[in-house]
Write a protein that holds these residues in place. Structure first.
Motif, PDB file in Angstrom:
ATOM      1  N   GLU A  94       0.823  -1.213   0.000  1.00 51.97           N
ATOM      2  CA  GLU A  94       0.000   0.000   0.000  1.00 51.97           C
ATOM      3  C   GLU A  94       0.853   1.257   0.000  1.00 51.97           C
ATOM      4  OE1 GLU A  94      -3.397   0.274  -0.357  1.00 51.97           O
ATOM      5  OE2 GLU A  94      -2.986  -1.786  -0.960  1.00 51.97           O
ATOM      6  N   LEU A  95       1.999   1.215   0.695  1.00 51.38           N
ATOM      7  CA  LEU A  95       2.901   2.371   0.680  1.00 51.38           C
ATOM      8  C   LEU A  95       3.386   2.659  -0.733  1.00 51.38           C
ATOM      9  CD1 LEU A  95       5.212   1.942   3.818  1.00 51.38           C
ATOM     10  CD2 LEU A  95       3.537   3.750   3.392  1.00 51.38           C
ATOM     11  N   ALA A  96       3.718   1.608  -1.464  1.00 56.88           N
ATOM     12  CA  ALA A  96       4.179   1.793  -2.836  1.00 56.88           C
ATOM     13  C   ALA A  96       3.108   2.443  -3.704  1.00 56.88           C
ATOM     14  CB  ALA A  96       4.601   0.454  -3.428  1.00 56.88           C
ATOM     15  N   ARG A  97       1.860   2.105  -3.420  1.00 59.17           N
ATOM     16  CA  ARG A  97       0.763   2.714  -4.173  1.00 59.17           C
ATOM     17  C   ARG A  97       0.582   4.182  -3.796  1.00 59.17           C
ATOM     18  NH1 ARG A  97      -4.458   3.755  -3.332  1.00 59.17           N
ATOM     19  NH2 ARG A  97      -4.398   2.818  -1.236  1.00 59.17           N
ATOM     20  N   LEU A  98       0.730   4.504  -2.516  1.00 54.41           N
ATOM     21  CA  LEU A  98       0.525   5.870  -2.039  1.00 54.41           C
ATOM     22  C   LEU A  98       1.718   6.784  -2.334  1.00 54.41           C
ATOM     23  CD1 LEU A  98      -1.105   5.158   1.450  1.00 54.41           C
ATOM     24  CD2 LEU A  98      -2.247   6.034  -0.602  1.00 54.41           C
ATOM     25  N   LEU A  99       2.906   6.187  -2.515  1.00 51.22           N
ATOM     26  CA  LEU A  99       4.126   6.978  -2.724  1.00 51.22           C
ATOM     27  C   LEU A  99       4.780   6.571  -4.046  1.00 51.22           C
ATOM     28  CD1 LEU A  99       5.555   6.700   0.907  1.00 51.22           C
ATOM     29  CD2 LEU A  99       4.328   8.650  -0.085  1.00 51.22           C
ATOM     30  N   PRO A 100       4.177   6.921  -5.165  1.00 54.44           N
ATOM     31  CA  PRO A 100       4.698   6.471  -6.463  1.00 54.44           C
ATOM     32  C   PRO A 100       6.064   7.049  -6.812  1.00 54.44           C
ATOM     33  CG  PRO A 100       2.952   8.085  -6.755  1.00 54.44           C
ATOM     34  CD  PRO A 100       2.960   7.745  -5.310  1.00 54.44           C
ATOM     35  N   ALA A 101       6.491   8.123  -6.136  1.00 52.27           N
ATOM     36  CA  ALA A 101       7.796   8.716  -6.435  1.00 52.27           C
ATOM     37  C   ALA A 101       8.945   7.957  -5.797  1.00 52.27           C
ATOM     38  CB  ALA A 101       7.830  10.173  -5.974  1.00 52.27           C
ATOM     39  N   ALA A 102       8.637   7.030  -4.882  1.00 55.44           N
ATOM     40  CA  ALA A 102       9.667   6.241  -4.210  1.00 55.44           C
ATOM     41  C   ALA A 102       9.724   4.838  -4.812  1.00 55.44           C
ATOM     42  CB  ALA A 102       9.375   6.162  -2.712  1.00 55.44           C
ATOM     43  N   ASP A 103      10.908   4.230  -4.743  1.00 55.59           N
ATOM     44  CA  ASP A 103      11.079   2.843  -5.149  1.00 55.59           C
ATOM     45  C   ASP A 103      11.204   1.969  -3.904  1.00 55.59           C
ATOM     46  OD1 ASP A 103      10.988   3.388  -7.830  1.00 55.59           O
ATOM     47  OD2 ASP A 103      13.165   3.364  -8.121  1.00 55.59           O
ATOM     48  N   PHE A 104      10.546   0.826  -3.923  1.00 52.11           N
ATOM     49  CA  PHE A 104      10.516  -0.071  -2.768  1.00 52.11           C
ATOM     50  C   PHE A 104      11.219  -1.380  -3.132  1.00 52.11           C
ATOM     51  CE2 PHE A 104       7.323   3.019  -1.986  1.00 52.11           C
ATOM     52  CZ  PHE A 104       7.219   3.138  -0.610  1.00 52.11           C
ATOM     53  N   HIS A 105      12.145  -1.786  -2.270  1.00 54.02           N
ATOM     54  CA  HIS A 105      12.964  -2.964  -2.522  1.00 54.02           C
ATOM     55  C   HIS A 105      12.821  -3.938  -1.357  1.00 54.02           C
ATOM     56  CE1 HIS A 105      15.132  -1.095  -5.932  1.00 54.02           C
ATOM     57  NE2 HIS A 105      14.927   0.020  -5.253  1.00 54.02           N
ATOM     58  N   LEU A 106      12.396  -5.167  -1.659  1.00 55.36           N
ATOM     59  CA  LEU A 106      12.205  -6.187  -0.645  1.00 55.36           C
ATOM     60  C   LEU A 106      13.215  -7.306  -0.880  1.00 55.36           C
ATOM     61  CD1 LEU A 106       9.215  -4.979  -1.555  1.00 55.36           C
ATOM     62  CD2 LEU A 106       8.467  -6.524   0.267  1.00 55.36           C
ATOM     63  N   VAL A 107      14.048  -7.559   0.126  1.00 54.35           N
ATOM     64  CA  VAL A 107      15.092  -8.583   0.040  1.00 54.35           C
ATOM     65  C   VAL A 107      14.727  -9.703   1.015  1.00 54.35           C
ATOM     66  CG1 VAL A 107      17.547  -9.080   0.271  1.00 54.35           C
ATOM     67  CG2 VAL A 107      16.795  -6.808  -0.479  1.00 54.35           C
ATOM     68  N   GLY A 108      14.539 -10.920   0.481  1.00 54.54           N
ATOM     69  CA  GLY A 108      14.211 -12.059   1.323  1.00 54.54           C
ATOM     70  C   GLY A 108      12.944 -12.742   0.858  1.00 54.54           C
ATOM     71  N   GLY A 109      12.611 -13.832   1.542  1.00 49.88           N
ATOM     72  CA  GLY A 109      11.398 -14.563   1.228  1.00 49.88           C
ATOM     73  C   GLY A 109      11.672 -15.923   0.611  1.00 49.88           C
ATOM     74  N   THR A 110      10.845 -16.888   0.975  1.00 52.64           N
ATOM     75  CA  THR A 110      10.921 -18.204   0.357  1.00 52.64           C
ATOM     76  C   THR A 110      10.353 -18.112  -1.063  1.00 52.64           C
ATOM     77  OG1 THR A 110       8.713 -18.853   1.095  1.00 52.64           O
ATOM     78  CG2 THR A 110      10.549 -19.275   2.616  1.00 52.64           C
ATOM     79  N   PRO A 111      10.652 -19.081  -1.926  1.00 53.05           N
ATOM     80  CA  PRO A 111      10.082 -19.042  -3.284  1.00 53.05           C
ATOM     81  C   PRO A 111       8.553 -18.978  -3.276  1.00 53.05           C
ATOM     82  CG  PRO A 111      11.866 -20.632  -3.190  1.00 53.05           C
ATOM     83  CD  PRO A 111      11.641 -20.175  -1.780  1.00 53.05           C
ATOM     84  N   GLU A 112       7.926 -19.695  -2.338  1.00 57.26           N
ATOM     85  CA  GLU A 112       6.456 -19.696  -2.278  1.00 57.26           C
ATOM     86  C   GLU A 112       5.931 -18.317  -1.892  1.00 57.26           C
ATOM     87  OE1 GLU A 112       8.175 -23.630  -1.855  1.00 57.26           O
ATOM     88  OE2 GLU A 112       8.443 -21.807  -0.653  1.00 57.26           O
ATOM     89  N   ASP A 113       6.545 -17.693  -0.882  1.00 58.60           N
ATOM     90  CA  ASP A 113       6.095 -16.375  -0.461  1.00 58.60           C
ATOM     91  C   ASP A 113       6.375 -15.322  -1.517  1.00 58.60           C
ATOM     92  OD1 ASP A 113       5.102 -17.264   1.975  1.00 58.60           O
ATOM     93  OD2 ASP A 113       6.999 -16.983   3.016  1.00 58.60           O
ATOM     94  N   LEU A 114       7.499 -15.463  -2.189  1.00 63.60           N
ATOM     95  CA  LEU A 114       7.809 -14.529  -3.273  1.00 63.60           C
ATOM     96  C   LEU A 114       6.750 -14.597  -4.369  1.00 63.60           C
ATOM     97  CD1 LEU A 114      11.664 -14.826  -3.785  1.00 63.60           C
ATOM     98  CD2 LEU A 114      10.391 -12.738  -3.312  1.00 63.60           C
ATOM     99  N   GLN A 161       4.628 -11.344  -5.316  1.00 65.81           N
ATOM    100  CA  GLN A 161       4.891 -10.764  -6.629  1.00 65.81           C
ATOM    101  C   GLN A 161       3.629 -10.708  -7.477  1.00 65.81           C
ATOM    102  OE1 GLN A 161       8.172 -13.366  -7.734  1.00 65.81           O
ATOM    103  NE2 GLN A 161       9.572 -11.620  -7.791  1.00 65.81           N
ATOM    104  N   ASP A 162       2.742 -11.673  -7.275  1.00 61.34           N
ATOM    105  CA  ASP A 162       1.477 -11.686  -7.999  1.00 61.34           C
ATOM    106  C   ASP A 162       0.554 -10.571  -7.536  1.00 61.34           C
ATOM    107  OD1 ASP A 162      -0.316 -13.016  -9.904  1.00 61.34           O
ATOM    108  OD2 ASP A 162      -1.518 -13.502  -8.119  1.00 61.34           O
ATOM    109  N   ARG A 163       0.772 -10.072  -6.304  1.00 57.96           N
ATOM    110  CA  ARG A 163      -0.104  -9.049  -5.715  1.00 57.96           C
ATOM    111  C   ARG A 163       0.521  -7.657  -5.705  1.00 57.96           C
ATOM    112  NH1 ARG A 163      -1.225 -13.869  -4.126  1.00 57.96           N
ATOM    113  NH2 ARG A 163      -3.295 -14.490  -3.381  1.00 57.96           N
ATOM    114  N   CYS A 164       1.799  -7.551  -6.019  1.00 60.81           N
ATOM    115  CA  CYS A 164       2.495  -6.256  -6.044  1.00 60.81           C
ATOM    116  C   CYS A 164       3.041  -6.020  -7.444  1.00 60.81           C
ATOM    117  CB  CYS A 164       3.628  -6.239  -5.023  1.00 60.81           C
ATOM    118  SG  CYS A 164       3.129  -6.514  -3.317  1.00 60.81           S
ATOM    119  N   ARG A 165       2.211  -5.530  -8.287  1.00 62.30           N
ATOM    120  CA  ARG A 165       2.593  -5.381  -9.684  1.00 62.30           C
ATOM    121  C   ARG A 165       2.950  -3.944 -10.053  1.00 62.30           C
ATOM    122  NH1 ARG A 165       1.677  -9.827 -12.702  1.00 62.30           N
ATOM    123  NH2 ARG A 165       0.374 -11.495 -11.836  1.00 62.30           N
ATOM    124  N   GLY A 166       3.100  -3.087  -9.033  1.00 61.28           N
ATOM    125  CA  GLY A 166       3.476  -1.707  -9.323  1.00 61.28           C
ATOM    126  C   GLY A 166       4.884  -1.607  -9.882  1.00 61.28           C
TER     127      GLY A 166
END
Length: 383
Positions: A211-231, A235-240
């Motif tokens: 939701e932050l990525a949607r509200l702050l389009p001028a910023a880039d968000f980077h997520l490091v970590g996660g199992t393949p299943e969680d990724l 990824q299917d729900r964060c398509r911004g």
């Protein structure tokens, strides 16, 4: 001092408990102790366990698999670990987070039991009760004061024992030298780089970041970590176009990512799952990534939870926000985006507090202080 560290989890793995255990063993070795780790065989393929975790010391690691008997695997393994500990030179202390193996080895040497949660599994809880009553138990280490308080309420007879020390010691990080390589992140060169390092389990706040990525389009968000299943799930729900998933990285390779971020997030929710996405550790959590953020002098935005206030102070070493109030999080990130001086001030205070209070080496000294054979820090030789 000779220490046998008994861990019921696997190394190497993608889980934080493996990082914690390897960091503690490294700190024990830094302090001049002879440390040997007993763990479950790893779930990650790597040619060099110590390189994967980035340890300074190459201490022995013995992997002991779980038994195959239905329901008896941990008990069978515990006996094998005990036999392994007794096969060599008897240690001065048996330390660890595995109640099964600690109970089995309790007659070998004084026991220090470290716990990060109140167990809910009936079998494990029963084993733990026997351990807490054992005369060989000398000390319990709690990862947060909130957890110590809950143990005191859950085990009043334990609290009354005068021969068992209670020590609270939060998670930590190693100090980080200035400079070093910086990750080349995808995204826009001029955009604010907002980072998150950790798992994507329920309660870790991935939905808040979305939701932050949607509200702050001028910023880039980077997520490091996660199992393949969680990724795959997120990824299917964060398509911004301003959200980037980097997947799991070996603990030794995370420093360049931390250095690349302008702002870092710890959006823990009021219910936080532990390894495997199960359970709830929100009352007691002491997240290692928080201390890694501090070590790198990053500006932190974190959830305003009582247990995190054991370390964090709003406006001094971070900005705190109500866990689920996305508007408040967006306001905090926007404030840091507009005020580089505030980012620097929060990061510098956090780094200073980490260096003086929350290093792994200081933790190693704290959890062993007063035990027979433990030398004070000055005598042991602080690196």
């Amino acid at each position: 001092m000779r220490i046998a560290y008994l861990h019921g989890g696997s190394v190497p793995s993608v889980y934080a408990n493996g990082v914690h255990v390897m960091r503690m063993c490294d700190a024990f070795a830094d302090a001049g102790h002879h440390i040997e780790l007993y763990a479950v065989p790893g779930t990650v393929r790597t040619g060099d366990l110590h390189a994967y975790y980035g340890t300074r010391n190459r201490f022995p690691v013995h992997t002991v698999p779980l038994g195959t008997a239905p329901g008896l695997g941990p008990l069978v393994r515990a006996r094998r670990v005990r036999d392994g500990v007794r096969r060599g030179t008897v240690p001065d202390v048996v330390y660890g987070r595995d109640p099964h193996a600690l109970l089995a080895a309790a007659g070998t040497a004084p026991v220090v039991y470290e716990t990060h949660l109140l167990w809910t599994d009936r079998v494990v809880r029963g084993v733990e009760r026997l351990l807490l009553r054992h005369r060989g138990l000398r000390r319990i280490v709690f990862v947060s004061q909130a957890l110590a308080d809950d143990y005191r309420a859950a085990f009043p007879r334990l609290a009354a024992r005068r021969d068992v020390d209670w020590v609270t010691a939060s998670d930590c990080a190693d100090p980080v030298a200035a400079g070093g390589p910086v990750a080349a992140l995808p995204g826009r060169p001029g955009a604010l780089k907002v980072g998150y390092v950790g798992h994507l389990y329920p309660g870790r706040g991935t939905d808040v970041i979305r939701e932050l990525a949607r509200l702050l389009p001028a910023a880039d968000f980077h997520l490091v970590g996660g199992t393949p299943e969680d990724l795959a799930h997120w990824q299917d729900r964060c398509r911004g176009e301003n959200v980037f998933f980097h997947g799991h990285r070996p603990p030794s390779s995370l420093h360049p990512y931390y250095r690349a971020f302008d702002v870092v997030l710890a959006p823990y929710q009021r219910k936080v799952a532990c390894a495997g996405g199960i359970g709830d550790i929100s009352r007691w959590v002491s997240p290692m990534k928080l201390f890694e953020y501090m070590a790198h002098g990053r500006a932190i935005v974190a959830s305003d939870l009582p247990v995190l206030r054991e370390v964090l102070t709003d406006g001094e070493n971070c900005l705190l926000c109500p866990p689920g109030d996305v508007a408040a999080w967006a306001e905090a990130v926007g404030r840091l985006s507009a005020d580089p001086a505030l980012r620097r001030a929060l990061g510098e205070t956090a780094r200073r507090e980490l260096t003086t209070r929350y290093t792994w080496r200081a933790r190693a000294d704290r959890v062993l202080a007063g035990l027979p054979g433990h030398a004070p820090a000055a005598a042991a030789g602080r690196p």
